[in-house]
Scaffold this motif. Structure first.
Motif, PDB file in Angstrom:
ATOM      1  N   LEU A 275      12.325   7.755   2.961  1.00 51.76           N
ATOM      2  CA  LEU A 275      11.797   6.820   1.952  1.00 51.76           C
ATOM      3  C   LEU A 275      11.672   5.413   2.527  1.00 51.76           C
ATOM      4  N   LEU A 276      12.648   5.025   3.359  1.00 47.50           N
ATOM      5  CA  LEU A 276      12.583   3.700   3.986  1.00 47.50           C
ATOM      6  C   LEU A 276      11.382   3.624   4.933  1.00 47.50           C
ATOM      7  N   LEU A 277      11.165   4.693   5.700  1.00 49.57           N
ATOM      8  CA  LEU A 277      10.018   4.709   6.624  1.00 49.57           C
ATOM      9  C   LEU A 277       8.707   4.655   5.838  1.00 49.57           C
ATOM     10  N   GLU A 278       8.683   5.305   4.665  1.00 43.51           N
ATOM     11  CA  GLU A 278       7.480   5.264   3.824  1.00 43.51           C
ATOM     12  C   GLU A 278       7.252   3.845   3.289  1.00 43.51           C
ATOM     13  N   GLU A 279       8.358   3.175   2.922  1.00 38.67           N
ATOM     14  CA  GLU A 279       8.270   1.795   2.421  1.00 38.67           C
ATOM     15  C   GLU A 279       7.743   0.870   3.525  1.00 38.67           C
ATOM     16  N   ILE A 280       8.197   1.106   4.762  1.00 36.75           N
ATOM     17  CA  ILE A 280       7.729   0.302   5.901  1.00 36.75           C
ATOM     18  C   ILE A 280       6.241   0.577   6.139  1.00 36.75           C
ATOM     19  N   TYR A 281       5.837   1.846   5.979  1.00 42.61           N
ATOM     20  CA  TYR A 281       4.428   2.219   6.160  1.00 42.61           C
ATOM     21  C   TYR A 281       3.562   1.533   5.094  1.00 42.61           C
ATOM     22  N   ARG A 282       4.054   1.526   3.838  1.00 40.27           N
ATOM     23  CA  ARG A 282       3.326   0.827   2.771  1.00 40.27           C
ATOM     24  C   ARG A 282       3.218  -0.653   3.097  1.00 40.27           C
ATOM     25  N   GLY A 283       4.328  -1.194   3.655  1.00 42.77           N
ATOM     26  CA  GLY A 283       4.306  -2.554   4.192  1.00 42.77           C
ATOM     27  C   GLY A 283       4.188  -3.631   3.139  1.00 42.77           C
ATOM     28  N   GLY A 284       3.603  -4.760   3.552  1.00 37.71           N
ATOM     29  CA  GLY A 284       3.539  -5.927   2.676  1.00 37.71           C
ATOM     30  C   GLY A 284       4.769  -6.793   2.866  1.00 37.71           C
ATOM     31  N   CYS A 285       4.771  -7.942   2.221  1.00 38.49           N
ATOM     32  CA  CYS A 285       5.887  -8.899   2.352  1.00 38.49           C
ATOM     33  C   CYS A 285       6.921  -8.732   1.240  1.00 38.49           C
ATOM     34  N   TYR A 297       6.860 -14.933 -10.356  1.00 41.29           N
ATOM     35  CA  TYR A 297       7.191 -16.244  -9.775  1.00 41.29           C
ATOM     36  C   TYR A 297       5.934 -16.969  -9.294  1.00 41.29           C
ATOM     37  N   MET A 298       4.948 -16.208  -8.780  1.00 41.70           N
ATOM     38  CA  MET A 298       3.674 -16.824  -8.362  1.00 41.70           C
ATOM     39  C   MET A 298       2.944 -17.396  -9.584  1.00 41.70           C
ATOM     40  N   THR A 299       2.956 -16.613 -10.687  1.00 38.20           N
ATOM     41  CA  THR A 299       2.289 -17.044 -11.928  1.00 38.20           C
ATOM     42  C   THR A 299       2.894 -18.333 -12.464  1.00 38.20           C
ATOM     43  N   LEU A 300       4.228 -18.411 -12.405  1.00 40.52           N
ATOM     44  CA  LEU A 300       4.924 -19.561 -12.999  1.00 40.52           C
ATOM     45  C   LEU A 300       5.045 -20.735 -12.026  1.00 40.52           C
ATOM     46  N   GLY A 301       4.484 -20.581 -10.815  1.00 44.11           N
ATOM     47  CA  GLY A 301       4.605 -21.626  -9.791  1.00 44.11           C
ATOM     48  C   GLY A 301       3.836 -22.884 -10.143  1.00 44.11           C
ATOM     49  N   GLN A 302       3.958 -23.902  -9.257  1.00 50.74           N
ATOM     50  CA  GLN A 302       3.207 -25.143  -9.454  1.00 50.74           C
ATOM     51  C   GLN A 302       1.716 -24.854  -9.360  1.00 50.74           C
ATOM     52  N   GLN A 303       0.894 -25.827  -9.798  1.00 50.45           N
ATOM     53  CA  GLN A 303      -0.552 -25.584  -9.868  1.00 50.45           C
ATOM     54  C   GLN A 303      -1.186 -25.687  -8.478  1.00 50.45           C
ATOM     55  N   GLU A 304      -0.749 -24.795  -7.622  1.00 46.25           N
ATOM     56  CA  GLU A 304      -1.295 -24.687  -6.270  1.00 46.25           C
ATOM     57  C   GLU A 304      -1.507 -23.216  -5.978  1.00 46.25           C
ATOM     58  N   VAL A 305      -2.219 -22.945  -4.872  1.00 49.20           N
ATOM     59  CA  VAL A 305      -2.545 -21.551  -4.538  1.00 49.20           C
ATOM     60  C   VAL A 305      -1.331 -20.867  -3.900  1.00 49.20           C
ATOM     61  N   SER A 306      -0.982 -19.683  -4.409  1.00 45.61           N
ATOM     62  CA  SER A 306       0.049 -18.840  -3.796  1.00 45.61           C
ATOM     63  C   SER A 306      -0.595 -17.549  -3.327  1.00 45.61           C
ATOM     64  N   LYS A 307      -0.154 -17.080  -2.162  1.00 46.17           N
ATOM     65  CA  LYS A 307      -0.681 -15.805  -1.649  1.00 46.17           C
ATOM     66  C   LYS A 307       0.477 -14.912  -1.241  1.00 46.17           C
ATOM     67  N   THR A 308       0.382 -13.638  -1.565  1.00 45.15           N
ATOM     68  CA  THR A 308       1.394 -12.670  -1.135  1.00 45.15           C
ATOM     69  C   THR A 308       0.702 -11.362  -0.761  1.00 45.15           C
ATOM     70  N   LEU A 309       1.115 -10.815   0.370  1.00 45.35           N
ATOM     71  CA  LEU A 309       0.578  -9.529   0.818  1.00 45.35           C
ATOM     72  C   LEU A 309       1.512  -8.424   0.329  1.00 45.35           C
ATOM     73  N   LEU A 310       0.954  -7.479  -0.423  1.00 46.78           N
ATOM     74  CA  LEU A 310       1.754  -6.364  -0.953  1.00 46.78           C
ATOM     75  C   LEU A 310       1.238  -5.038  -0.413  1.00 46.78           C
ATOM     76  N   GLY A 311       2.089  -4.021  -0.478  1.00 45.33           N
ATOM     77  CA  GLY A 311       1.621  -2.663  -0.224  1.00 45.33           C
ATOM     78  C   GLY A 311       0.827  -2.194  -1.433  1.00 45.33           C
ATOM     79  N   PRO A 312       0.460  -0.904  -1.509  1.00 44.37           N
ATOM     80  CA  PRO A 312      -0.279  -0.417  -2.685  1.00 44.37           C
ATOM     81  C   PRO A 312       0.488  -0.744  -3.974  1.00 44.37           C
ATOM     82  N   LEU A 313      -0.238  -1.174  -5.008  1.00 44.89           N
ATOM     83  CA  LEU A 313       0.414  -1.587  -6.261  1.00 44.89           C
ATOM     84  C   LEU A 313       0.932  -0.372  -7.019  1.00 44.89           C
ATOM     85  N   SER A 314       2.142  -0.492  -7.527  1.00 47.29           N
ATOM     86  CA  SER A 314       2.694   0.606  -8.323  1.00 47.29           C
ATOM     87  C   SER A 314       2.116   0.526  -9.741  1.00 47.29           C
ATOM     88  N   PRO A 315       2.103   1.649 -10.493  1.00 49.25           N
ATOM     89  CA  PRO A 315       1.565   1.623 -11.868  1.00 49.25           C
ATOM     90  C   PRO A 315       2.274   0.583 -12.740  1.00 49.25           C
TER      91      PRO A 315
END
Length: 367
Positions: A275-285, A297-315
């Motif tokens: 499962l850990l290897l699968e999580e690493i394969y999915r990757g993202g930050c 936390y990105m939504t509630l952040g200051q009025q500046e651009v936030s970027k985050t790289l995620l693996g495939p989104l869960s339902p």
């Protein structure tokens, strides 16, 4: 705001509390043989009531309609007996979302099941969610999750201490490079079974992970006597840390007593390593457990651009994005990134970009 059904129940109440918008949820399991709110959901509402001041809650006789008018987040010292149908992780996930926006720093004592097959365990949130919160500028002083007693399903009996400082506002982040894995850490725990179980789990997990990386250390944690809860069980939590300070976690817990065949510790260790290897394969930050926390936390952040790289989104995360749009009118720009040909970086990634809502903690005084 009006909703139907019981899906996304926690999300709706947490976002309602943060946005200050009252919520009415109708037809909660109205077609079930046993309609209405479950005990663990009622327990969740009670916890929110303890954390806030002036919250108004109305539930009809059958429990199929809930009206929730949020009060002000207060915090302070809170003790809550979590329902044993779900683990402490179910309640703690919501607490992590609300804790930085309290009026006074929170010190919560949660009692119940610490490790459950259906919810993220306290151990997993401790090693993955806490470092993520620090990324968003939540000061590390006093931010802690501590397992005092371990409680397995179905009996529970565990105790967890959570403390978090208050934050004026969220820092915008640019988490676009996960980096390579540098080490793997883990905890194999066992309660009310032979301590040898934890050692067997460690050996089987290492048999798979040693092929990939040499820097592996898995602690064994065997709690005895009153600290071991009321039911027997064992499990493993693994976390991979990258060069850029990203933590990806995975866990497997043994089948609760009386709910089917007990898993062998060797199988459990191997499953968790995979499962850990699968999580690493999915990757993202951010790993799949904490996607919704990072997006909030990105939504509630200051009025500046936030970027985050995620693996495939869960339902669950997809539902959460819809609720963020409803409560805060914030939309994310979603770009898919395919892995490059020359180096295998796992599966397809998603780059999430948004401009924060500029949410400020009005209760916190400026120093």
């Amino acid at each position: 705001m009006e909703f139907e059904g019981c899906s996304g129940f926690r999300q709706r109440l947490v976002l309602s509390t943060l946005s200050g918008k009252p919520v009415k949820i109708r037809n909660i399991r109205s077609k079930d043989d046993n309609p209405g709110l479950r005990d663990f959901e009622a327990s969740f509402i009670r916890m929110l009531d303890k954390l806030t001041n002036g919250t108004r809650i109305e539930i009809n006789q059958t429990g199929t309609v809930l009206f929730y008018q949020p009060g002000l987040l207060y915090g302070g010292s809170v003790e809550h007996e979590c329902n044993v149908q779900r683990s402490v992780g179910y309640y703690l996930e919501a607490l992590l979302m609300l804790a930085p926006f309290m009026k006074t720093p929170i010190k919560a004592v949660l009692k119940g099941i610490t490790n459950h097959p259906t919810d993220p365990s306290v151990d997993l949130l401790k090693v993955t969610a806490v470092p993520l919160m620090k990324r968003f500028g939540i000061n590390g002083d006093g931010l802690e999750i501590k397992v005092v007693k371990r409680g397995m399903a179905p009996g529970g009996g565990g105790e967890v201490h959570f403390s978090c400082p208050v934050s004026r506002s969220m820092k915008p982040v640019q988490l676009t490079e996960a980096g390579k894995i540098k080490r793997i850490r883990g905890t194999a725990f066992s309660v009310r079974v032979s301590p040898q179980m934890a050692n067997r789990i460690v050996d089987s997990a290492r048999s798979i992970l040693n092929k990939f990386i040499p820097d592996i250390y898995i602690y064994t944690d065997h709690m005895k006597g009153p600290n071991s809860g009321k039911s027997p069980g064992f499990g493993l939590v693994l976390v991979a840390e990258t060069l850029n300070g990203v933590f990806l976690g995975a866990e497997v817990v043994s089948t609760p007593q009386g709910q089917g065949e007990m898993q062998l510790p060797e199988d459990l260790g191997r499953n968790c390593a995979k499962l850990l290897l699968e999580e690493i394969y999915r990757g993202g930050c951010v790993d799949s457990t904490n996607q919704s926390l990072a997006l909030l936390y990105m939504t509630l952040g200051q009025q500046e651009v936030s970027k985050t790289l995620l693996g495939p989104l869960s339902p669950y995360t997809m539902d959460f994005l819809r609720h963020i749009r409803d409560f805060f009118q914030i939309m994310f720009k979603i770009e898919t990134q395919k892995p490059s040909e020359d180096e295998c970086k796992g599966g397809e990634k998603v780059l999430m970009t948004c401009v924060g809502a500029g949410y400020n903690n009005i209760s916190k005084s400026i120093k």
